[in-house]
Structure formats: structure tokens, C-alpha cells
Design a protein around this motif. Structure first.
Motif, PDB file in Angstrom:
ATOM      1  N   ASP A 122       0.828  -1.212   0.000  1.00 63.91           N
ATOM      2  CA  ASP A 122       0.000   0.000   0.000  1.00 63.91           C
ATOM      3  C   ASP A 122       0.860   1.259   0.000  1.00 63.91           C
ATOM      4  O   ASP A 122       0.573   2.224  -0.720  1.00 63.91           O
ATOM      5  CB  ASP A 122      -0.948   0.014   1.200  1.00 63.91           C
ATOM      6  CG  ASP A 122      -2.112  -0.949   1.041  1.00 63.91           C
ATOM      7  OD1 ASP A 122      -2.434  -1.319  -0.116  1.00 63.91           O
ATOM      8  OD2 ASP A 122      -2.705  -1.326   2.065  1.00 63.91           O
ATOM      9  N   ARG A 125       2.321   1.588  -3.415  1.00 65.06           N
ATOM     10  CA  ARG A 125       1.292   2.035  -4.345  1.00 65.06           C
ATOM     11  C   ARG A 125       1.114   3.557  -4.244  1.00 65.06           C
ATOM     12  O   ARG A 125       0.988   4.239  -5.257  1.00 65.06           O
ATOM     13  CB  ARG A 125      -0.027   1.329  -4.058  1.00 65.06           C
ATOM     14  CG  ARG A 125      -1.115   1.653  -5.067  1.00 65.06           C
ATOM     15  CD  ARG A 125      -2.425   0.915  -4.791  1.00 65.06           C
ATOM     16  NE  ARG A 125      -2.238  -0.531  -4.777  1.00 65.06           N
ATOM     17  CZ  ARG A 125      -2.353  -1.305  -3.688  1.00 65.06           C
ATOM     18  NH1 ARG A 125      -2.657  -0.775  -2.516  1.00 65.06           N
ATOM     19  NH2 ARG A 125      -2.161  -2.601  -3.767  1.00 65.06           N
ATOM     20  N   ASP A 126       1.138   4.088  -3.034  1.00 67.07           N
ATOM     21  CA  ASP A 126       1.019   5.541  -2.865  1.00 67.07           C
ATOM     22  C   ASP A 126       2.181   6.278  -3.518  1.00 67.07           C
ATOM     23  O   ASP A 126       1.992   7.307  -4.166  1.00 67.07           O
ATOM     24  CB  ASP A 126       0.948   5.901  -1.379  1.00 67.07           C
ATOM     25  CG  ASP A 126      -0.363   5.491  -0.720  1.00 67.07           C
ATOM     26  OD1 ASP A 126      -1.340   5.186  -1.446  1.00 67.07           O
ATOM     27  OD2 ASP A 126      -0.407   5.467   0.532  1.00 67.07           O
ATOM     28  N   THR A 129       1.740   5.988  -7.293  1.00 68.09           N
ATOM     29  CA  THR A 129       0.626   6.843  -7.709  1.00 68.09           C
ATOM     30  C   THR A 129       1.071   8.300  -7.792  1.00 68.09           C
ATOM     31  O   THR A 129       0.762   8.999  -8.760  1.00 68.09           O
ATOM     32  CB  THR A 129      -0.563   6.691  -6.741  1.00 68.09           C
ATOM     33  OG1 THR A 129      -1.003   5.335  -6.767  1.00 68.09           O
ATOM     34  CG2 THR A 129      -1.701   7.614  -7.114  1.00 68.09           C
TER      35      THR A 129
END
Length: 140
Positions: A122, A125-126, A129
Motif C-alpha cells: 500500500d 502504491r502511494d 501513484t
């Protein structure tokens, strides 16, 4: 840059000397530009509070490290990649806009951080992104 200085010292001909001298000029300019970003982040951190200040201070630490020195983790590798991509794109804004095989270059850092428990998927992913948003902003 030390390696480039050695290549320059050992250059076999004038064309090679020009190439390595030009590469040194480029990297010196890139590092000065990065230092300007660090100064702006420091100033923003000084005026921020709470979690935003913490986030900005983490970015200052990352940007002080890369691209001047090799990345030690995934977040540093992503930041180094982003700065180098921007440098290339500002030099040739109408060249290829795609970042290329970013997975090839960043995967070893992500794999190490995941295995060592320094980063979760996670969190990764941040970070990715945010990179993709920044790449899109530059293109737009």
C-alpha cells in the motif's frame, strides 16, 4: 561524477573529452537544480505543521540524498528516477514522454524493501501513484 572525472582524465581523444566534460556540466547543473528543490522543500516545511511538516521533512531528507548519491530504498529510487526523467524532458520536451521501463529500474528497490519489511504494498502504491500523477502533470 567521480567516475565521469576519471573517464575525462583517461579520454583517448578530443571527442571523448568533450563528451565527458559535457556530462559533468550536465550533472553539476542537475545537482544545483535539485538543491533548489531542497531549499524550497525546507522553506515549505518551516511553514507547515503536523503531518504535512513531517511529510515535507521526509522529502527534504530524500532529495538531499538523491540523485547526488545512489538510492538506498524504493522511495529514494522513485525520487531519483523522477528528477532524472524531468531533466531529460526539460532538455528535450518533445522527445518521448514515456518513462520507459521504470519497472525494470525500480523493482529491485521495491523487492528489497518489501522483503525487509521497510515498506508495504500500500505504501509503495502511494509512492507510485504520486509518481504517475507527477508524470501526467508534466505532460499536460
Amino acid at each position: 561524477m567521480e567516475q565521469l572525472r576519471q573517464y575525462l582524465a583517461d579520454a583517448p581523444d578530443e571527442k571523448a573529452r568533450q563528451l565527458y566534460a559535457g556530462a559533468l556540466i550536465l550533472w553539476e547543473a542537475a545537482l544545483r537544480w535539485n538543491d533548489r528543490h531542497v531549499a524550497a522543500l525546507r522553506q515549505a516545511a518551516a511553514h507547515a505543521q503536523g503531518p504535512e511538516r513531517d511529510r515535507l521533512e521526509r522529502l527534504v531528507a530524500i532529495c538531499e540524498r538523491v540523485p547526488r548519491h545512489p538510492a538506498r530504498n524504493f522511495h529514494e529510487a522513485v525520487q531519483s528516477f523522477h528528477m532524472q526523467h524531468l531533466i531529460v524532458m526539460f532538455e528535450n520536451p518533445y522527445g518521448g514522454n514515456g518513462p520507459g521501463r521504470v519497472d525494470y529500474f525500480l523493482w529491485p528497490y521495491l523487492e528489497r524493501d518489501l522483503q525487509a519489511g521497510r515498506l508495504t504494498l500500500d505504501e509503495a502504491r502511494d509512492i507510485v501513484t504520486e509518481l504517475l500523477i507527477k508524470l501526467d502533470e508534466r505532460i499536460c
